[in-house]
Motif scaffolding. Sequence first.
Motif, short mmCIF file in Angstrom:
data_model
loop_
_atom_site.label_atom_id
_atom_site.label_comp_id
_atom_site.label_asym_id
_atom_site.label_seq_id
_atom_site.Cartn_x
_atom_site.Cartn_y
_atom_site.Cartn_z
N ARG A 104 16.59 2.07 -3.08
CA ARG A 104 16.37 3.05 -4.16
C ARG A 104 17.58 3.98 -4.32
O ARG A 104 17.44 5.17 -4.63
CB ARG A 104 15.11 3.87 -3.88
CG ARG A 104 13.86 3.00 -3.70
CD ARG A 104 12.59 3.79 -3.51
NE ARG A 104 12.27 4.59 -4.66
CZ ARG A 104 12.29 5.91 -4.68
NH1 ARG A 104 12.63 6.58 -3.61
NH2 ARG A 104 11.97 6.54 -5.76
N GLN A 105 18.75 3.43 -4.14
CA GLN A 105 19.93 4.28 -4.06
C GLN A 105 20.20 5.09 -5.33
O GLN A 105 20.49 6.28 -5.26
CB GLN A 105 21.19 3.46 -3.70
CG GLN A 105 22.42 4.37 -3.56
CD GLN A 105 23.58 3.69 -2.91
OE1 GLN A 105 23.41 2.73 -2.17
NE2 GLN A 105 24.78 4.18 -3.18
N VAL A 106 20.10 4.44 -6.47
CA VAL A 106 20.48 5.14 -7.70
C VAL A 106 19.51 6.30 -7.97
O VAL A 106 19.91 7.42 -8.29
CB VAL A 106 20.53 4.15 -8.90
CG1 VAL A 106 20.79 4.90 -10.20
CG2 VAL A 106 21.62 3.11 -8.65
N LYS A 107 18.22 6.02 -7.78
CA LYS A 107 17.23 7.09 -7.99
C LYS A 107 17.46 8.24 -7.01
O LYS A 107 17.36 9.41 -7.38
CB LYS A 107 15.82 6.54 -7.82
CG LYS A 107 15.40 5.61 -8.93
CD LYS A 107 14.01 5.08 -8.67
CE LYS A 107 13.66 4.00 -9.69
NZ LYS A 107 12.48 3.24 -9.28
N LEU A 120 15.22 2.54 -15.17
CA LEU A 120 16.43 1.97 -14.59
C LEU A 120 16.51 0.48 -14.89
O LEU A 120 15.53 -0.24 -14.73
CB LEU A 120 16.42 2.21 -13.07
CG LEU A 120 17.62 1.68 -12.26
CD1 LEU A 120 17.90 2.60 -11.07
CD2 LEU A 120 17.37 0.26 -11.76
N TYR A 137 24.24 -0.13 -13.38
CA TYR A 137 22.88 0.30 -13.77
C TYR A 137 22.93 1.15 -15.02
O TYR A 137 23.82 2.00 -15.17
CB TYR A 137 22.24 1.12 -12.65
CG TYR A 137 22.07 0.33 -11.37
CD1 TYR A 137 20.95 -0.45 -11.16
CD2 TYR A 137 23.05 0.36 -10.38
CE1 TYR A 137 20.80 -1.19 -9.99
CE2 TYR A 137 22.91 -0.38 -9.22
CZ TYR A 137 21.78 -1.15 -9.03
OH TYR A 137 21.65 -1.88 -7.87
N ARG A 168 17.27 -6.04 -4.06
CA ARG A 168 15.97 -5.72 -4.64
C ARG A 168 16.09 -4.90 -5.89
O ARG A 168 17.07 -4.18 -6.08
CB ARG A 168 15.20 -4.82 -3.67
CG ARG A 168 14.34 -5.52 -2.71
CD ARG A 168 13.87 -4.53 -1.65
NE ARG A 168 13.58 -5.27 -0.44
CZ ARG A 168 12.46 -5.94 -0.25
NH1 ARG A 168 11.52 -5.95 -1.17
NH2 ARG A 168 12.27 -6.61 0.85
N LEU A 169 15.05 -4.95 -6.70
CA LEU A 169 14.84 -3.94 -7.74
C LEU A 169 13.44 -3.38 -7.48
O LEU A 169 12.53 -4.13 -7.14
CB LEU A 169 14.92 -4.55 -9.13
CG LEU A 169 16.31 -4.94 -9.65
CD1 LEU A 169 16.20 -5.70 -10.97
CD2 LEU A 169 17.19 -3.71 -9.83
N ASP A 170 13.28 -2.07 -7.68
CA ASP A 170 11.97 -1.45 -7.46
C ASP A 170 10.95 -2.05 -8.42
O ASP A 170 11.31 -2.61 -9.46
CB ASP A 170 12.05 0.06 -7.73
CG ASP A 170 13.05 0.75 -6.83
OD1 ASP A 170 13.27 0.27 -5.70
OD2 ASP A 170 13.62 1.77 -7.27
N SER A 222 11.60 -0.99 -11.84
CA SER A 222 12.95 -1.23 -12.35
C SER A 222 13.04 -2.58 -13.06
O SER A 222 12.24 -3.48 -12.80
CB SER A 222 13.97 -1.22 -11.21
OG SER A 222 14.05 0.06 -10.62
N1 URA Z 1 18.54 1.74 -7.29
C1 URA Z 1 17.28 2.21 -7.43
O1 URA Z 1 17.03 3.39 -7.24
N2 URA Z 1 16.33 1.36 -7.79
C2 URA Z 1 16.55 0.06 -8.04
O2 URA Z 1 15.61 -0.68 -8.38
C3 URA Z 1 17.86 -0.43 -7.89
C4 URA Z 1 18.85 0.44 -7.51
#
Ligand code: URA
Length: 238
Positions: free
Chosen positions: A185-188, A201, A132, A100-102, A105
């Motif tokens: 939402r891992q990166v956030k 992102l 990312y 997924r992408l948010d 995003s």
């Molecule tokens: N990590 C995030 O926080 N958001 C995304 O959409 C993808 C990866």
Amino acid sequence: MRLQKFLSRAGAASRRKGEVLIASGRVRVNGRTVIEPGTVVDPDTDTVEVDGRKVAAEEKVYILLHKPAGYLCSLRDRFRRPLVTDLLGDIPQRLYHVGRLDLDSEGMLLLTNDGDFAQRLTHPRHRVEKTYRVRLSDPLSGRAAEKLRRGLELEDGFRTGPARVEIVSPDRREAEIVIREGKKRQVKRMLKAAGNRVTYLQRTAIGPLRLGGLEKGRWRRLTAEEVSLFTDNNTEGG
Ligand code: URA
């Protein structure tokens, strides 16, 4: 499934052309010529032939989309917000997004009807890299970057694996982050745990596949070679 739909999903004919094929007596189901347009077939058990040649079940489709913000990775939405599949035009196959992408995003999203392919890309065992590009509310300190690289604990207790982190702007508010996991939402959440906040992102790559110059909102089919990058032998370290 209606016969016209079966033919279009199999890549044998568009819906309209399928109707013409059926009406002109060129389609057989289980050995019998069928001319009723609404004939229902079971893709798992019925044998469908066009001009005496067997039509295989659904054609596998692999799409790379540059997702814009404001489109939802979902099959439907009760608030009727735009869906990523709205961007694909009239592809007859039912496609699922791979990961997924948010909503806010952007960047590379793969869609397919090939469950094995989707599994190879998303299953943690395969550890496929996702790259990312993020913009941040605050400059990313060297210490915070180091924490992200080593792995850190998210608010739900999940401990992230090692990441590659590169600060890419002089004001330290832009970074490239490469991870091999895909929690929601891992990166956030990683940046939040490191005391920062993601304001934008974009996913720029999945494994060796790059978004490249594909414009926002546009899509293309993967080549056979690109699809084969994610076969079992290739996903480790991909
Ligand atoms: N990590 C995030 O926080 N958001 C995304 O959409 C993808 C990866």
